[in-house]
Design a protein around this motif. Structure first.
Motif, PDB file in Angstrom:
ATOM      1  N   GLU A 120       4.309  -2.044 -45.068  1.00 24.56           N
ATOM      2  CA  GLU A 120       3.131  -2.209 -46.207  1.00 24.56           C
ATOM      3  C   GLU A 120       3.212  -3.602 -46.838  1.00 24.56           C
ATOM      4  O   GLU A 120       2.112  -4.162 -47.530  1.00 24.56           O
ATOM      5  CB  GLU A 120       3.278  -1.173 -47.489  1.00 24.56           C
ATOM      6  CG  GLU A 120       3.142   0.414 -47.089  1.00 24.56           C
ATOM      7  CD  GLU A 120       4.351   0.927 -46.337  1.00 24.56           C
ATOM      8  OE1 GLU A 120       5.369   0.166 -46.281  1.00 24.56           O
ATOM      9  OE2 GLU A 120       4.249   2.154 -45.561  1.00 24.56           O
ATOM     10  N   GLN A 121       4.329  -4.394 -46.585  1.00 21.40           N
ATOM     11  CA  GLN A 121       4.427  -5.667 -47.285  1.00 21.40           C
ATOM     12  C   GLN A 121       4.131  -6.736 -46.300  1.00 21.40           C
ATOM     13  O   GLN A 121       4.119  -8.014 -46.374  1.00 21.40           O
ATOM     14  CB  GLN A 121       5.658  -5.960 -48.074  1.00 21.40           C
ATOM     15  CG  GLN A 121       5.977  -5.012 -49.192  1.00 21.40           C
ATOM     16  CD  GLN A 121       5.144  -5.165 -50.326  1.00 21.40           C
ATOM     17  OE1 GLN A 121       4.503  -6.069 -50.471  1.00 21.40           O
ATOM     18  NE2 GLN A 121       5.046  -4.214 -50.965  1.00 21.40           N
ATOM     19  N   GLU A 122       3.697  -6.239 -44.927  1.00 17.89           N
ATOM     20  CA  GLU A 122       3.787  -7.447 -43.939  1.00 17.89           C
ATOM     21  C   GLU A 122       2.409  -8.268 -44.082  1.00 17.89           C
ATOM     22  O   GLU A 122       2.494  -9.415 -43.875  1.00 17.89           O
ATOM     23  CB  GLU A 122       3.430  -6.480 -42.608  1.00 17.89           C
ATOM     24  CG  GLU A 122       4.846  -6.113 -42.245  1.00 17.89           C
ATOM     25  CD  GLU A 122       4.556  -5.573 -40.714  1.00 17.89           C
ATOM     26  OE1 GLU A 122       3.413  -5.647 -40.314  1.00 17.89           O
ATOM     27  OE2 GLU A 122       5.697  -5.038 -40.079  1.00 17.89           O
ATOM     28  N   SER A 123       1.434  -7.985 -44.811  1.00 18.52           N
ATOM     29  CA  SER A 123       0.267  -8.432 -44.928  1.00 18.52           C
ATOM     30  C   SER A 123       0.225  -9.420 -46.241  1.00 18.52           C
ATOM     31  O   SER A 123      -0.433 -10.282 -46.637  1.00 18.52           O
ATOM     32  CB  SER A 123      -0.899  -7.823 -45.174  1.00 18.52           C
ATOM     33  OG  SER A 123      -0.924  -6.845 -46.356  1.00 18.52           O
ATOM     34  N   ALA A 124       1.437  -9.303 -47.051  1.00 15.28           N
ATOM     35  CA  ALA A 124       1.534 -10.247 -48.238  1.00 15.28           C
ATOM     36  C   ALA A 124       2.237 -11.393 -48.051  1.00 15.28           C
ATOM     37  O   ALA A 124       2.986 -11.395 -47.137  1.00 15.28           O
ATOM     38  CB  ALA A 124       2.244  -9.259 -49.326  1.00 15.28           C
ATOM     39  N   TYR A 125       1.932 -12.357 -48.996  1.00  9.59           N
ATOM     40  CA  TYR A 125       2.703 -13.523 -48.811  1.00  9.59           C
ATOM     41  C   TYR A 125       3.944 -13.759 -49.868  1.00  9.59           C
ATOM     42  O   TYR A 125       3.649 -13.659 -51.204  1.00  9.59           O
ATOM     43  CB  TYR A 125       1.761 -14.966 -48.865  1.00  9.59           C
ATOM     44  CG  TYR A 125       1.096 -14.985 -47.437  1.00  9.59           C
ATOM     45  CD1 TYR A 125       1.477 -15.976 -46.659  1.00  9.59           C
ATOM     46  CD2 TYR A 125      -0.003 -14.142 -47.374  1.00  9.59           C
ATOM     47  CE1 TYR A 125       0.753 -16.043 -45.379  1.00  9.59           C
ATOM     48  CE2 TYR A 125      -0.805 -14.194 -45.916  1.00  9.59           C
ATOM     49  CZ  TYR A 125      -0.621 -14.913 -45.192  1.00  9.59           C
ATOM     50  OH  TYR A 125      -0.978 -15.067 -43.643  1.00  9.59           O
ATOM     51  N   PHE A 126       4.774 -14.556 -49.533  1.00  9.69           N
ATOM     52  CA  PHE A 126       5.965 -14.783 -50.369  1.00  9.69           C
ATOM     53  C   PHE A 126       6.330 -16.152 -50.517  1.00  9.69           C
ATOM     54  O   PHE A 126       6.380 -17.047 -49.519  1.00  9.69           O
ATOM     55  CB  PHE A 126       7.155 -13.773 -50.035  1.00  9.69           C
ATOM     56  CG  PHE A 126       6.917 -12.142 -50.006  1.00  9.69           C
ATOM     57  CD1 PHE A 126       6.612 -11.579 -51.243  1.00  9.69           C
ATOM     58  CD2 PHE A 126       6.413 -11.754 -48.677  1.00  9.69           C
ATOM     59  CE1 PHE A 126       6.278 -10.358 -51.113  1.00  9.69           C
ATOM     60  CE2 PHE A 126       6.167 -10.487 -48.811  1.00  9.69           C
ATOM     61  CZ  PHE A 126       6.091  -9.713 -49.747  1.00  9.69           C
ATOM     62  N   THR A 127       7.153 -16.565 -51.758  1.00  8.38           N
ATOM     63  CA  THR A 127       7.697 -17.949 -51.801  1.00  8.38           C
ATOM     64  C   THR A 127       9.133 -17.961 -51.536  1.00  8.38           C
ATOM     65  O   THR A 127       9.392 -19.325 -51.402  1.00  8.38           O
ATOM     66  CB  THR A 127       7.068 -18.323 -53.362  1.00  8.38           C
ATOM     67  OG1 THR A 127       7.753 -17.435 -54.060  1.00  8.38           O
ATOM     68  CG2 THR A 127       5.556 -18.452 -53.550  1.00  8.38           C
ATOM     69  N   ALA A 128       9.844 -17.016 -51.529  1.00  9.88           N
ATOM     70  CA  ALA A 128      11.221 -16.990 -51.309  1.00  9.88           C
ATOM     71  C   ALA A 128      11.370 -15.723 -50.667  1.00  9.88           C
ATOM     72  O   ALA A 128      10.569 -14.553 -50.771  1.00  9.88           O
ATOM     73  CB  ALA A 128      11.900 -17.353 -52.692  1.00  9.88           C
ATOM     74  N   ALA A 129      12.834 -15.534 -50.196  1.00 14.52           N
ATOM     75  CA  ALA A 129      13.307 -14.400 -49.683  1.00 14.52           C
ATOM     76  C   ALA A 129      14.603 -14.444 -49.681  1.00 14.52           C
ATOM     77  O   ALA A 129      15.555 -15.210 -49.973  1.00 14.52           O
ATOM     78  CB  ALA A 129      12.881 -14.408 -47.952  1.00 14.52           C
TER      79      ALA A 129
ATOM     80  N   LEU B 118       9.928 -12.883 -52.574  1.00 10.64           N
ATOM     81  CA  LEU B 118       9.448 -13.086 -53.980  1.00 10.64           C
ATOM     82  C   LEU B 118       7.956 -13.229 -54.116  1.00 10.64           C
ATOM     83  O   LEU B 118       7.255 -14.268 -53.400  1.00 10.64           O
ATOM     84  CB  LEU B 118      10.213 -14.305 -54.569  1.00 10.64           C
ATOM     85  CG  LEU B 118       9.850 -14.764 -56.092  1.00 10.64           C
ATOM     86  CD1 LEU B 118      10.260 -13.670 -57.185  1.00 10.64           C
ATOM     87  CD2 LEU B 118      10.760 -16.031 -56.394  1.00 10.64           C
ATOM     88  N   GLY B 119       7.192 -12.472 -54.597  1.00 12.23           N
ATOM     89  CA  GLY B 119       5.745 -12.505 -54.457  1.00 12.23           C
ATOM     90  C   GLY B 119       5.161 -13.355 -55.579  1.00 12.23           C
ATOM     91  O   GLY B 119       5.958 -14.026 -56.560  1.00 12.23           O
ATOM     92  N   GLY B 120       3.802 -13.429 -55.625  1.00 13.70           N
ATOM     93  CA  GLY B 120       3.171 -14.427 -56.561  1.00 13.70           C
ATOM     94  C   GLY B 120       3.468 -13.891 -57.977  1.00 13.70           C
ATOM     95  O   GLY B 120       3.196 -14.726 -58.981  1.00 13.70           O
ATOM     96  N   ASP B 121       3.556 -12.591 -58.149  1.00 17.00           N
ATOM     97  CA  ASP B 121       3.799 -12.095 -59.332  1.00 17.00           C
ATOM     98  C   ASP B 121       5.278 -12.251 -60.072  1.00 17.00           C
ATOM     99  O   ASP B 121       5.607 -11.689 -61.049  1.00 17.00           O
ATOM    100  CB  ASP B 121       3.710 -10.793 -59.625  1.00 17.00           C
ATOM    101  CG  ASP B 121       4.460 -10.039 -58.488  1.00 17.00           C
ATOM    102  OD1 ASP B 121       4.978 -10.457 -57.759  1.00 17.00           O
ATOM    103  OD2 ASP B 121       4.376  -8.790 -58.566  1.00 17.00           O
ATOM    104  N   GLN B 122       5.995 -13.071 -59.346  1.00 18.37           N
ATOM    105  CA  GLN B 122       7.441 -13.452 -59.557  1.00 18.37           C
ATOM    106  C   GLN B 122       8.343 -12.214 -59.611  1.00 18.37           C
ATOM    107  O   GLN B 122       9.341 -12.076 -60.584  1.00 18.37           O
ATOM    108  CB  GLN B 122       7.524 -14.122 -61.055  1.00 18.37           C
ATOM    109  CG  GLN B 122       6.918 -15.533 -60.947  1.00 18.37           C
ATOM    110  CD  GLN B 122       7.372 -16.548 -59.952  1.00 18.37           C
ATOM    111  OE1 GLN B 122       8.667 -16.514 -59.557  1.00 18.37           O
ATOM    112  NE2 GLN B 122       6.509 -17.114 -58.936  1.00 18.37           N
TER     113      GLN B 122
END
Length: 455
Positions: A234-243, A222-226
């Motif tokens: 491709e998503q390894e560098s992104a940060y998430f608040t839930a999984a 779950l990204g910052g854009d909800q």
């Protein structure tokens, strides 16, 4: 018979009789030795106790006798110390018929009564059972679907009733909507609540540790854009608040095994532990049983509609003529050598509604259609993979009827019988029943999760 025959017959009878006699003697000897070794004991404490119970000789306290003695107690009686009362009180001597000494007021004083072992209350039993269950749970880590079976076995062995579990006060948590690609009806789903944002690389660690799983596994963050994002490189560098981690419970090859479920469960729990996160499993029932029932359900609804276009009196038809009719009807030649009728689903993604294959199992290609003739075609509609079955089936029948007239062919069923309009309507009704059954089960045909379930 000659004398030799009679002699052999007599010798055989003698040998058999000797063997039977020897066996009887050995059995008799063995029985004697057995009786000598297992003589009935002269004294058995357990048997004596059972006889005493039958004779009602167990020790008991008469409450009426104690109450009468308490009525006769003087008002000013000195109490003995607890250790003196225990040392002087002898229940065996008191129970003996030869000892006729009556109890004094000091023997029935309150400290003496308190020193007698009192029956354990129901609360103490519940606390002991609760502590014992806590010890078992702490020493043995089992997946959720195996804990109920283990607890039930422990209760039968200990012969105790299950203690009530302590219910912690509910804490309000934000409600998360799972990705549309995930469905708890067909997936074993774990939701990770992260105390702090985690990178996609950290969340994908568990995918690298479960390479021996034979069913599809997916992870979403779950990204910052909800919005939920499929965790890829491709998503390894992104940060998430839930999984969310999901394991498909069944596919066309069968249901998931218990070992696969355990390995996936352990991998997700280890991931949560490394991230200091909590895990909520959305599957409330036993996932092993759920996988078995899902596999049986898929067998019932996994059906394909198919009818054939065979050559008529004019013989086989040319590939170029078929190609022109196929492209005019909206068919597209795919890389798999099959013509597909494509349409967009609700998310704007292309989806094959039905397909046309060569009856001779030879893939279509531009060169093949230019130089070859075709003896027959097969129209196929995969029912669980089509969302709008009415549009797909009607267009497939319309295109087949047009080619039947243009190519001088015959539209037949699997048994090579002419396909009538009544049979076509009956097939349409059967498709509707299958779609309704899938929707009632919580699986919408043509959705992303249905496509991978019936892939």
């Amino acid at each position: 018979m000659t004398d030799l025959h009679w002699a052999l017959l007599g010798l055989g009878t003698l040998i058999i009789g000797a063997v039977l006699a020897f066996n009887w003697w050995q059995e008799r000897k063995f029985r004697r030795e057995t009786f000598k070794r297992f003589d009935e004991p002269q004294y058995d404490a357990l048997m004596e106790e059972a006889h005493a119970i039958r004779r009602n000789e167990e020790f008991h306290i008469d409450p009426h006798a104690v109450r009468d003695d308490e009525d006769d107690l003087p008002e000013h009686t000195e109490l003995k110390q607890l250790d003196e009362a225990e040392s002087e009180y002898d229940p065996v001597a008191d129970h003996s018929a030869e000892n006729e000494t009556s109890l004094t007021s000091e023997d029935v004083s309150e400290p003496t009564v308190a020193a007698v072992d009192t029956p354990v209350s129901d609360i103490d039993l519940e606390q002991d059972a609760w502590v014992e269950e806590e010890h078992i749970a702490a020493t043995t880590e089992l997946p959720p679907w195996e804990e109920d079976i283990e607890a039930h076995q422990n209760e039968e062995q200990l012969d105790i009733e299950p203690a009530p579990m302590a219910v912690s006060p509910a804490i309000a948590q934000p409600v998360l909507t799972i990705p549309p690609e995930v469905n708890p009806e067909i997936d074993f789903v774990g939701v990770l609540s992260l105390p702090a944002s985690a990178s996609g690389q950290a969340l994908r660690q568990f995918l690298l540790s479960i390479t021996d799983i034979d069913k599809p596994v997916y992870a979403y963050g779950l990204g910052g854009d909800q919005r939920w994002h499929l965790l890829t490189r491709e998503q390894e560098s992104a940060y998430f608040t839930a999984a969310i981690c999901s394991l498909q419970l069944a596919d066309r090859s069968g249901a998931v095994s218990t070992g696969t479920l355990s390995r996936f469960h352990l991998a997700v729990e280890e991931l949560a532990k490394s991230l200091d996160a909590s895990v909520e499993w959305l599957n409330t029932e036993n996932p092993v049983q759920q996988a078995t029932e899902l596999d049986q359900f898929c067998i019932e609804v996994d059906q394909m509609v198919g009818f054939h276009l065979t050559q008529g009196a004019s013989g086989p038809f040319t590939g170029t003529k078929f190609r022109g009719l196929a492209e005019a009807g909206g068919l597209i030649l795919g890389e798999d050598g099959v013509y597909h009728y494509m349409a967009e689903d609700g998310n704007g993604n292309p989806q094959a509604l039905f397909s046309v294959v060569n009856h001779d199992n030879q893939p279509f290609s531009v060169d093949m259609l230019r130089t070859s003739v075709i003896r027959g075609l097969t129209f196929q509609l995969d029912i669980p993979r089509v969302q709008n079955y009415t549009e797909a089936y009607n267009h497939m029948v319309l295109l087949a009827r047009q080619m039947e007239h243009s190519l001088g062919a015959h539209l037949v069923d699997d048994k090579q019988r002419q396909l009538s309009d009544a049979q076509i309507d009956n097939i349409r009704h059967q498709i509707k029943l299958i779609h309704d059954k899938m929707i009632a089960h919580g699986i919408v045909p043509g959705q992303a999760y249905a496509l991978r379930l019936f892939s």
